[in-house]
Scaffold this motif. Structure first.
Motif, PDB file in Angstrom:
ATOM      1  N   GLY A   1      51.988 -28.330 -14.200  1.00  0.00           N
ATOM      2  CA  GLY A   1      51.687 -27.852 -15.557  1.00  0.00           C
ATOM      3  C   GLY A   1      52.950 -27.403 -16.279  1.00  0.00           C
ATOM      4  N   ARG A   2      53.906 -26.822 -15.529  1.00  0.00           N
ATOM      5  CA  ARG A   2      55.161 -26.411 -16.155  1.00  0.00           C
ATOM      6  C   ARG A   2      55.996 -27.623 -16.558  1.00  0.00           C
TER       7      ARG A   2
ATOM      8  N   THR B   1      52.077 -23.796 -23.937  1.00  0.00           N
ATOM      9  CA  THR B   1      51.073 -24.680 -24.544  1.00  0.00           C
ATOM     10  C   THR B   1      50.016 -23.898 -25.305  1.00  0.00           C
TER      11      THR B   1
ATOM     12  N   ALA C   1      54.697 -30.565 -17.445  1.00  0.00           N
ATOM     13  CA  ALA C   1      54.017 -31.084 -18.640  1.00  0.00           C
ATOM     14  C   ALA C   1      54.361 -30.238 -19.856  1.00  0.00           C
ATOM     15  N   SER C   2      54.287 -28.919 -19.708  1.00  0.00           N
ATOM     16  CA  SER C   2      54.542 -28.024 -20.836  1.00  0.00           C
ATOM     17  C   SER C   2      55.956 -28.199 -21.371  1.00  0.00           C
ATOM     18  N   THR C   3      56.919 -28.390 -20.462  1.00  0.00           N
ATOM     19  CA  THR C   3      58.316 -28.551 -20.889  1.00  0.00           C
ATOM     20  C   THR C   3      58.502 -29.844 -21.678  1.00  0.00           C
ATOM     21  N   ILE C   4      57.837 -30.903 -21.228  1.00  0.00           N
ATOM     22  CA  ILE C   4      57.916 -32.165 -21.977  1.00  0.00           C
ATOM     23  C   ILE C   4      57.294 -31.978 -23.355  1.00  0.00           C
ATOM     24  N   GLY C   5      56.152 -31.323 -23.406  1.00  0.00           N
ATOM     25  CA  GLY C   5      55.489 -31.067 -24.692  1.00  0.00           C
ATOM     26  C   GLY C   5      56.330 -30.220 -25.624  1.00  0.00           C
ATOM     27  N   ALA C   6      57.071 -29.276 -25.044  1.00  0.00           N
ATOM     28  CA  ALA C   6      57.889 -28.372 -25.864  1.00  0.00           C
ATOM     29  C   ALA C   6      59.210 -29.000 -26.287  1.00  0.00           C
TER      30      ALA C   6
ATOM     31  N   ILE D   1      48.618 -23.677 -16.244  1.00  0.00           N
ATOM     32  CA  ILE D   1      48.368 -24.935 -16.948  1.00  0.00           C
ATOM     33  C   ILE D   1      47.852 -25.981 -15.956  1.00  0.00           C
TER      34      ILE D   1
ATOM     35  N   ASN E   1      54.473 -26.644 -29.188  1.00  0.00           N
ATOM     36  CA  ASN E   1      54.409 -27.532 -28.027  1.00  0.00           C
ATOM     37  C   ASN E   1      53.456 -28.692 -28.342  1.00  0.00           C
ATOM     38  N   LYS E   2      53.888 -29.937 -28.040  1.00  0.00           N
ATOM     39  CA  LYS E   2      53.068 -31.110 -28.362  1.00  0.00           C
ATOM     40  C   LYS E   2      51.778 -31.147 -27.545  1.00  0.00           C
ATOM     41  N   PHE E   3      51.818 -30.506 -26.376  1.00  0.00           N
ATOM     42  CA  PHE E   3      50.624 -30.477 -25.524  1.00  0.00           C
ATOM     43  C   PHE E   3      49.859 -29.184 -25.775  1.00  0.00           C
TER      44      PHE E   3
END
Lengths: 395, 395
Positions: free
Chosen positions: A310-311, B226, A313-318, B117, B52-54
């Motif tokens: 999840g971290r 997120t 994923a969150s970093t990619i999203g951010a 997450i 955040n995109k996610f």
């Protein structure tokens, strides 16, 4: 076609190059702290420097003199000679003048420094220390040891590159890393020597291309130093050059040293390749990969060997890149934990992923699922030792 | 003219607002993990969400319904309901449908989540837990406790704002912080309640303006979650509104909670104000100030109480803003250590600066010396405890 053969000697491996390292009293306990690289014929030199606006005195000195040819590089550790103003540059001029008096054969000498920022350079110790050096010494190991700061081991490498014609040239290098390591520029000290007959006008380009996918793809702590330098010295003594072979060998040398720097990152216990594929372009892939190397939450999860995807994923999203949870896939080693919107993560999967994370080196692969952009960045974990080293660094 | 009086009650302080928090089994050891805020009349609601995109399911749910009015916010900790896809949104719909069945007075309920997450929301526990709540409870303290993750204490605040006319309104708030805290967006959960009669069309603007200099000016670890949400609920019951007084009170509420979040940053022992002046504009001042809050080398030096001003200088230089060593001044508390190219740092100075750093809260002021741009960002140190918390977070 060409072949690379690993050889000993580091920066001394190519013909005509010499190096040594000694203790001159900058570091405590007689640790080596001053090194030189010398070539018995004049070299062409190109360097990439930090993008930090407060470039250190050695970089300002190099640029002031627009150095194109040299045969002597003096390198000290423990003191960065940064934020030291005009005085810092004058100190270098005096030190290098002393070096020219001591050694009649050196021309256009340059200097490089690493260590604490904002402390005047102990010039007299260095000038006095120069007396103890002999130019025609081939001790690459001592030189590589003398440029270390918080590195736990010296970093050097050398190859003989054999062309199909039977001709060959050599390339050697040493580097120091450990802290203030961040992608997006040459991020440490690295000195590369070669006897390949590379044309002057090809040196800078090949250096920059290789830096993008090697030193500029690593991070220890996201901090960009005032002193970062990657320097290529070519004395052309072999008379041999092959563009493809040289580019390949240079990238290999820089890649291996970059991985050594990450593996020996301050307090690091693991080296992780963050591989991004499927981004809309290579630039976005690089942004996401580098964001992963710099996320404190990802770095501490690596240290805890916790497959907390999840971290990731969150970093990619951010990171701001184009991405969508429904096209993203995340894989630790060979264990896919998240597949296009579907959480695959159960206890069995968690155990498998945790097992991958126990390794000293592994990859985390994120397929963005939107295009053909890819980039791999290399990072390390952050544990108690990083805090210990950096809370106590000056004392 | 107006006066602010500190009052008890947190989010329950304004007229007509109620709140409570209970344990429903999401956290271990009967810790509180589910909270609600209820107003006995319908509120206008505006929220700022993470960039955040996610974005997590609760944010997607809020946006899907374009919520403008509500009187019930349900908040769970321990599980972020992020990266959970359509299922995550369906879970919210079912939970909120159950809430509507349980409590006949609620309208357009919304949900907010914080925690790990990528784990499906334990919907049944939350639905069952709702049974134990009573709407007309005024226990802001329990609500503020139930939304905590790694926070070490609950964060709430409330003011009564008295206007010169003798009329008054109230504003209250609660927040959770601790980790995944990074400037440049609303970066945590914060719920603000007010009985001020603020016009709907002024709510979003005043919320954004206040966020820029409060929540968007703090950093614990440079990671952007997120789930970040700042929500303003206005039931307008007081019938009173004064634009200047309300803006001031809102910024004060958000500023105090932002400082509490930084002071209680994961493993933090100090809260430091990084004040930049003399930048070419406010934007560049903000870039430099925020870079200082996020530099690992600065954060570990703070932890080590080491006045290593060279790391501060290097971070400013690396931030990319317009700057020059010959115009820069660096001051720790009231001790100037570097003045426009002159290193003032000797042993006496070092002892004085080290003394400043022993405090729980102090400022580091960097005057860029080039213009009138200024910004203050708030950060904390990074020590062993941060690593401990984040290497073990899921276990």
């Amino acid at each position: 076609m060409f072949t690379l053969m690993s050889i000993d000697g580091g920066v001394c491996a190519p013909n005509g190059f010499f190096a040594d390292g000694k203790s001159v009293g900058l570091k405590p306990d007689n640790q080596k702290d001053l090194a030189f690289i010398y070539s018995d014929t004049l070299c062409s030199v190109k360097a990439i420097f930090t993008t930090n606006k407060f470039q250190a005195a050695p970089i300002l000195h190099f640029k002031k003199h627009s150095v194109q040819k040299t045969n002597f590089v003096l390198i000290n550790s423990k003191n960065a000679n940064a934020m030291t103003g005009e005085k810092g540059i004058e100190d270098i001029e005096q030190i290098l003048e002393s070096a020219c008096n001591r050694f009649k054969d050196i021309q256009n000498p340059v200097m490089s420094s690493t260590g604490v920022i904002g402390v005047p350079l102990p010039k007299e110790k260095i000038i006095k220390g120069l007396e103890s050096f002999e130019l025609e010494k081939k001790d690459g190991n001592s030189a590589a040891t003398a440029i270390m700061t918080t590195d736990s081991y010296e970093k050097q490498i050398a190859f003989e590159v054999k062309l199909e014609s039977g001709e060959s040239f050599k390339i050697g290098a040493m580097a120091k890393g450990a802290g203030m390591i961040n992608p997006a520029m040459a991020t440490m000290l690295c000195f590369i020597t070669t006897d390949a007959a590379i044309p002057d006008d090809e040196m800078e380009k090949v250096l920059k291309i290789s830096a993008e996918v090697t030193f500029n793809a690593i991070s220890v702590d996201g901090d960009t130093s005032t002193n970062d330098t990657v320097m290529l010295l070519a004395n052309k003594k072999s008379g041999v050059y092959d563009k493809e072979a040289f580019s390949h060998a240079l990238e290999r040398v820089m890649h291996e040293l970059a991985l050594k720097i990450v593996s020996d990152g301050e307090g690091a216990t693991k080296c992780v390749a963050f591989k991004i594929t499927g981004a809309v372009n290579d630039e976005e892939a690089a942004i996401a990969a580098k964001a992963l190397t710099n996320s404190l939450l990802v770095k501490t999860a690596l240290y805890g060997e916790d497959p907390n995807w999840g971290r990731v994923a969150s970093t990619i999203g951010a990171s701001g890149i184009t991405c969508d949870p429904s096209t993203l896939t995340i894989t630790f080693g060979d264990v896919t934990v998240y597949n296009k919107g579907e959480i695959l993560f159960d206890e069995e999967m968690e155990n498998k992923a945790a097992k991958v994370m126990k390794k000293d080196a592994f990859s985390i692969h994120c397929d963005i699922g939107l295009g053909n952009g890819s980039f791999t960045a290399y990072g390390c974990d952050l544990g108690y030792e990083y805090v210990k080293i950096n809370a106590d660094y000056r004392t």
